[in-house]
Scaffold this motif. Structure first.
Motif, short mmCIF file in Angstrom:
data_model
loop_
_atom_site.label_atom_id
_atom_site.label_comp_id
_atom_site.label_asym_id
_atom_site.label_seq_id
_atom_site.Cartn_x
_atom_site.Cartn_y
_atom_site.Cartn_z
N LEU A 157 83.26 49.16 18.48
CA LEU A 157 84.16 48.03 18.25
C LEU A 157 84.38 47.27 19.55
N THR A 158 84.21 45.96 19.49
CA THR A 158 84.43 45.10 20.65
C THR A 158 85.38 43.97 20.27
N ALA A 159 85.82 43.25 21.30
CA ALA A 159 86.67 42.07 21.08
C ALA A 159 86.17 40.97 22.02
N ASP A 160 86.10 39.74 21.49
CA ASP A 160 85.63 38.59 22.26
C ASP A 160 86.68 37.48 22.23
N ALA A 161 86.77 36.75 23.36
CA ALA A 161 87.74 35.67 23.50
C ALA A 161 87.04 34.31 23.56
N VAL A 162 87.47 33.41 22.71
CA VAL A 162 87.06 32.01 22.78
C VAL A 162 88.24 31.28 23.41
N VAL A 163 88.11 30.92 24.70
CA VAL A 163 89.18 30.25 25.43
C VAL A 163 88.81 28.78 25.52
N PHE A 164 89.67 27.92 24.96
CA PHE A 164 89.35 26.51 24.79
C PHE A 164 90.45 25.63 25.36
N CYS A 165 90.04 24.61 26.13
CA CYS A 165 90.97 23.59 26.62
C CYS A 165 90.67 22.31 25.86
N ALA A 166 91.57 21.93 24.97
CA ALA A 166 91.37 20.75 24.13
C ALA A 166 91.35 19.47 24.94
N GLU A 167 92.17 19.39 25.99
CA GLU A 167 92.23 18.17 26.82
C GLU A 167 90.87 17.84 27.42
N GLU A 168 90.14 18.86 27.84
CA GLU A 168 88.84 18.68 28.49
C GLU A 168 87.66 18.92 27.55
N ARG A 169 87.94 19.46 26.35
CA ARG A 169 86.91 19.83 25.38
C ARG A 169 85.91 20.81 25.98
N ASP B 10 96.25 25.02 28.27
CA ASP B 10 96.47 23.72 28.91
C ASP B 10 95.52 23.58 30.10
N LYS B 11 95.23 22.35 30.44
CA LYS B 11 94.32 22.02 31.53
C LYS B 11 94.72 22.69 32.85
N VAL B 12 96.00 22.84 33.10
CA VAL B 12 96.49 23.40 34.36
C VAL B 12 95.97 24.82 34.60
N LEU B 13 95.65 25.57 33.55
CA LEU B 13 95.17 26.94 33.69
C LEU B 13 93.67 27.03 34.02
N MET B 14 92.96 25.93 33.89
CA MET B 14 91.51 25.97 34.10
C MET B 14 91.13 26.38 35.52
N ASP B 15 91.95 26.04 36.50
CA ASP B 15 91.65 26.38 37.89
C ASP B 15 92.03 27.81 38.25
N GLU C 84 79.95 35.30 37.43
CA GLU C 84 80.51 33.95 37.56
C GLU C 84 81.36 33.66 36.34
N VAL C 85 82.25 32.70 36.48
CA VAL C 85 82.97 32.14 35.35
C VAL C 85 82.85 30.62 35.46
N ALA C 86 82.76 29.97 34.32
CA ALA C 86 82.61 28.51 34.34
C ALA C 86 83.11 27.92 33.03
N TRP C 87 83.53 26.67 33.12
CA TRP C 87 83.96 25.92 31.95
C TRP C 87 82.79 25.03 31.51
N TYR C 88 82.44 25.12 30.24
CA TYR C 88 81.34 24.33 29.69
C TYR C 88 81.84 23.40 28.60
N SER C 89 81.28 22.22 28.59
CA SER C 89 81.55 21.28 27.51
C SER C 89 81.04 21.87 26.20
N LYS D 145 80.71 28.40 17.13
CA LYS D 145 80.56 27.46 16.00
C LYS D 145 81.62 27.72 14.94
N ALA D 146 81.90 28.97 14.68
CA ALA D 146 82.90 29.33 13.67
C ALA D 146 84.30 28.88 14.08
N ALA D 147 84.54 28.74 15.38
CA ALA D 147 85.86 28.30 15.85
C ALA D 147 86.12 26.84 15.51
N GLY D 148 85.07 26.08 15.22
CA GLY D 148 85.23 24.68 14.81
C GLY D 148 85.84 23.80 15.87
N LEU D 149 85.49 24.03 17.12
CA LEU D 149 86.08 23.28 18.22
C LEU D 149 85.37 21.95 18.47
#
Length: 139
Positions: A12-24, A99-104, A114-119, A135-139
């Protein structure tokens, strides 16, 4: 106490989809270890004994990215054959909207090079079935 089961059981595993709507944009890690070493993936990992999947997701997210989030929303459960070359693995996935403020605040951790934010529209090739989860997250 030893247990014997007539049926195989998955890891059993768990995965996180972390999304910033302001930056998409979505947060990805570059994997430090096999399988899929040096490939991009969602933050996540194995659920410890007696640990709730959402708690494992929060723990893995912090370990791999430095982000301390809570209140992930259940996205789905993924267990298709072949999703993990190590064997039958079922993942419980959660969405975290930030929120965008957490991206940094992100930084590589235990299992991430590495960690990175992707469009959302320009995602790299991903490990496991993480494209399907996103894809299932519908972002």
């Amino acid at each position: 106490m030893a247990y014997t089961y007539d049926y195989p059981r998955p890891a059993l595993t768990a995965d996180a989809v972390v999304f910033c709507a302001e930056e998409r944009k979505i947060l990805l890690i570059k994997r430090r270890n096999p399988p899929f070493q040096h490939k991009w993936a969602l933050p996540g990992g194995f659920v410890d004994v007696n640990e709730l999947p959402v708690q494992a997701c929060i723990r893995e997210l912090q370990e791999e990215t430095g982000l301390r989030l809570k209140d992930g929303q259940l996205l789905g459960v993924y267990g298709e054959e072949g999703r993990d070359p190590r064997g039958w693995t079922v993942s419980v996935s959660f969405v975290f909207k930030i929120d965008k403020v957490l991206m940094d605040k992100v930084c590589p951790g235990s299992d991430s090079q590495e960690v990175a934010w992707y469009s959302i529209s320009l995602l790299p090739e991903l490990a496991f079935d993480h494209h399907e989860i996103i894809k299932a997250a519908g972002l």
